[in-house]
Motif scaffolding. Structure first.
Motif, PDB file in Angstrom:
ATOM      1  N   TYR A 139      -2.471  20.486 -17.126  1.00 20.71           N
ATOM      2  CA  TYR A 139      -3.302  19.814 -18.133  1.00 20.71           C
ATOM      3  C   TYR A 139      -2.744  19.937 -19.551  1.00 20.71           C
ATOM      4  O   TYR A 139      -3.397  19.526 -20.507  1.00 20.71           O
ATOM      5  CB  TYR A 139      -4.723  20.368 -18.087  1.00 20.71           C
ATOM      6  CG  TYR A 139      -5.406  20.124 -16.762  1.00 20.71           C
ATOM      7  CD1 TYR A 139      -5.755  18.829 -16.360  1.00 20.71           C
ATOM      8  CD2 TYR A 139      -5.692  21.175 -15.905  1.00 20.71           C
ATOM      9  CE1 TYR A 139      -6.363  18.590 -15.141  1.00 20.71           C
ATOM     10  CE2 TYR A 139      -6.310  20.952 -14.682  1.00 20.71           C
ATOM     11  CZ  TYR A 139      -6.643  19.670 -14.307  1.00 20.71           C
ATOM     12  OH  TYR A 139      -7.248  19.440 -13.105  1.00 20.71           O
ATOM     13  N   ARG A 161     -17.104  23.127 -25.178  1.00 18.21           N
ATOM     14  CA  ARG A 161     -16.397  21.958 -25.736  1.00 18.21           C
ATOM     15  C   ARG A 161     -15.051  21.776 -25.065  1.00 18.21           C
ATOM     16  O   ARG A 161     -14.566  20.673 -24.876  1.00 18.21           O
ATOM     17  CB  ARG A 161     -16.203  22.139 -27.253  1.00 18.21           C
ATOM     18  CG  ARG A 161     -17.497  22.109 -28.028  1.00 18.21           C
ATOM     19  CD  ARG A 161     -17.283  22.607 -29.423  1.00 18.21           C
ATOM     20  NE  ARG A 161     -16.731  23.964 -29.410  1.00 18.21           N
ATOM     21  CZ  ARG A 161     -16.414  24.654 -30.504  1.00 18.21           C
ATOM     22  NH1 ARG A 161     -16.566  24.111 -31.685  1.00 18.21           N
ATOM     23  NH2 ARG A 161     -15.925  25.873 -30.406  1.00 18.21           N
ATOM     24  N   PHE A 162     -14.443  22.899 -24.663  1.00 17.25           N
ATOM     25  CA  PHE A 162     -13.170  22.833 -23.949  1.00 17.25           C
ATOM     26  C   PHE A 162     -13.406  22.495 -22.477  1.00 17.25           C
ATOM     27  O   PHE A 162     -12.800  21.571 -21.931  1.00 17.25           O
ATOM     28  CB  PHE A 162     -12.459  24.182 -24.079  1.00 17.25           C
ATOM     29  CG  PHE A 162     -11.263  24.335 -23.179  1.00 17.25           C
ATOM     30  CD1 PHE A 162     -10.074  23.689 -23.465  1.00 17.25           C
ATOM     31  CD2 PHE A 162     -11.335  25.110 -22.026  1.00 17.25           C
ATOM     32  CE1 PHE A 162      -8.975  23.818 -22.627  1.00 17.25           C
ATOM     33  CE2 PHE A 162     -10.247  25.241 -21.190  1.00 17.25           C
ATOM     34  CZ  PHE A 162      -9.065  24.598 -21.494  1.00 17.25           C
ATOM     35  N   GLU A 187     -15.876  21.122 -20.850  1.00 16.28           N
ATOM     36  CA  GLU A 187     -16.474  19.830 -20.520  1.00 16.28           C
ATOM     37  C   GLU A 187     -15.428  18.743 -20.298  1.00 16.28           C
ATOM     38  O   GLU A 187     -15.673  17.777 -19.585  1.00 16.28           O
ATOM     39  CB  GLU A 187     -17.405  19.374 -21.640  1.00 16.28           C
ATOM     40  CG  GLU A 187     -18.836  19.769 -21.433  1.00 16.28           C
ATOM     41  CD  GLU A 187     -19.724  19.249 -22.552  1.00 16.28           C
ATOM     42  OE1 GLU A 187     -20.876  18.972 -22.291  1.00 16.28           O
ATOM     43  OE2 GLU A 187     -19.219  19.121 -23.685  1.00 16.28           O
ATOM     44  N   GLN A 188     -14.246  18.928 -20.920  1.00 16.63           N
ATOM     45  CA  GLN A 188     -13.211  17.907 -20.780  1.00 16.63           C
ATOM     46  C   GLN A 188     -12.692  17.799 -19.351  1.00 16.63           C
ATOM     47  O   GLN A 188     -12.059  16.825 -18.986  1.00 16.63           O
ATOM     48  CB  GLN A 188     -12.031  18.233 -21.701  1.00 16.63           C
ATOM     49  CG  GLN A 188     -12.413  18.301 -23.156  1.00 16.63           C
ATOM     50  CD  GLN A 188     -11.250  18.764 -23.995  1.00 16.63           C
ATOM     51  OE1 GLN A 188     -10.260  18.057 -24.123  1.00 16.63           O
ATOM     52  NE2 GLN A 188     -11.358  19.956 -24.534  1.00 16.63           N
TER      53      GLN A 188
END
Ligand code: PHE
Length: 366
Positions: free
Chosen positions: A331, A345-346, A348-349
């Protein structure tokens, strides 16, 4: 017609009231005036006309007119409330019915978990089973049985986290430590089940490393072990090429470089062509075009001897790869600590559409 007044002219009005719930805003305004308007609303006029009726009729007719006024008022009021949604979709009073509901965060697989599962599935697909072993090991399983010489630097306190407990007595005992790799489960597997053996061994391992962008004191590994009669380096290569093609892409190139591990001979490291730049060189592969993903080799005869397997009869190969590292490579994650932070926030990607649950993409409750 739901209201029967006994007066044809009033029944007509009742019918109009029946239709109020289907009127739109403009029609409703007009109908309100037409029915209840102070000057010329039909019900207002009917009420005004009562005075000119004979007394007997005035009573019964008047009662019905009043009933209809009350009814019209209630029905019109109800319809008004229903229509009180402004152009922007916000209720003037009360709740905004168009606001999307708050979805609860139901959780999703961590990217490393997903990578581990994918890798294990690929090997399951070609006949491997899954084995596991303890995270607290004796130094016999972690080092001695794997042919580490007694003074090997890996056994140093700087690399290995020892457990503050009395050593385990017995031939396979010794000092207790947090396993530094999943390779001791090779020994445990062979001691428990004689060949043929084909296993993958996922699990956490521990090293006395700083927590920095490329190191973590605890990280995942997947060990592979295949032992049978007549197994050769060709089987090792073919299996790992198959893995790389399934995991990365069917055209991914791989290369094997000679290496050294005490428990394999010969030993190699396998690189896959960088899937981000396809070999031309980029920051993810540090400009080399290749990404190192695992160590491997033919099982050393000393390992067989420690595991009760006849090295004259059997051969085998083993590999060890690091899913945290592979997740970073796949990734393009620049800092391993992101995989430990639990920052939504990280994370969820990496949530796939299937894991989002029902409903459109939207706010999660935080
Ligand atoms: N255990 C080795 C490591 O942690 C990897 C490895 C496993 C190498 C099996 C060869 C065979 O680096």
């Amino acid at each position: 017609m739901t209201v029967r007044t006994g007066f044809p002219d009033l029944d007509q009005i009742a019918e109009r009231i029946d239709k109020v719930p289907s009127l739109d805003q403009k029609q409703l305004e007009a109908e309100e005036i037409a029915l209840l308007g102070r000057k010329s609303g039909v019900l207002t006029l009917k009420a005004k006309s009562l005075g000119s009726l004979p007394l007997e009729q005035r009573k019964s007719y008047g009662a019905k007119v009043n009933e209809l006024k009350v009814l019209a008022d209630a029905v019109i009021g109800g319809r008004k409330k229903e229509l009180q949604v402004s152009v922007s979709g916000v209720l003037v009073r009360g709740e905004d019915l168009t606001m999307p509901g708050r979805r609860q965060w139901i959780g999703a697989e961590h990217p490393v978990t997903r990578v581990v599962d994918e890798i294990v599935d690929i090997f399951r697909g070609i006949g491997f089973t899954v084995a596991v072993g303890p995270e607290v090991e004796t130094d016999w399983f972690n080092f001695t049985a794997l042919n580490f010489p007694a003074d090997h630097p890996a056994m140093d306190m700087h690399d290995t986290l020892y457990v503050d407990a009395p050593p385990v007595p017995g031939e396979r005992g010794g000092r207790l430590l947090l396993r530094t790799h999943t390779s001791p489960v090779q020994i445990r597997t062979l001691l428990e089940s004689p060949p043929p053996v084909r296993v993958v061994i996922p699990g956490l391992v521990y090293r006395n490393d700083p927590f920095d962008p490329s190191h973590a004191p605890a990280f995942s590994q997947i060990e592979g072990l295949a032992v049978d009669e007549g197994i050769s380096f060709v089987d090792l290569k073919a299996t790992l090429v198959h893995f790389a093609h399934r995991f990365f892409s069917p055209t991914t190139k791989v290369r094997f470089r000679p290496s050294f591990f005490p428990f394999t001979e010969p030993s190699a490291e396998m690189d896959v062509e960088c899937h981000l730049c396809h070999g031309s060189g980029c920051p993810a592969c540090k400009g080399t075009g290749w990404m190192e993903i695992l160590g491997c080799g033919m099982v050393h005869p000393a390992v067989f001897e420690h595991s009760g397997v006849d090295p004259e009869r059997y051969t085998g190969w083993a590999f060890g790869m690091g899913p945290h590292r592979i997740t970073m490579l796949r990734y393009g994650i620049p800092d391993i600590r992101l995989l430990y932070d639990g920052d939504m926030r990280f994370l969820e990607q990496f949530v796939t559409a299937g894991q989002r649950g029902s409903g459109a993409a939207g706010q999660n409750t935080r």
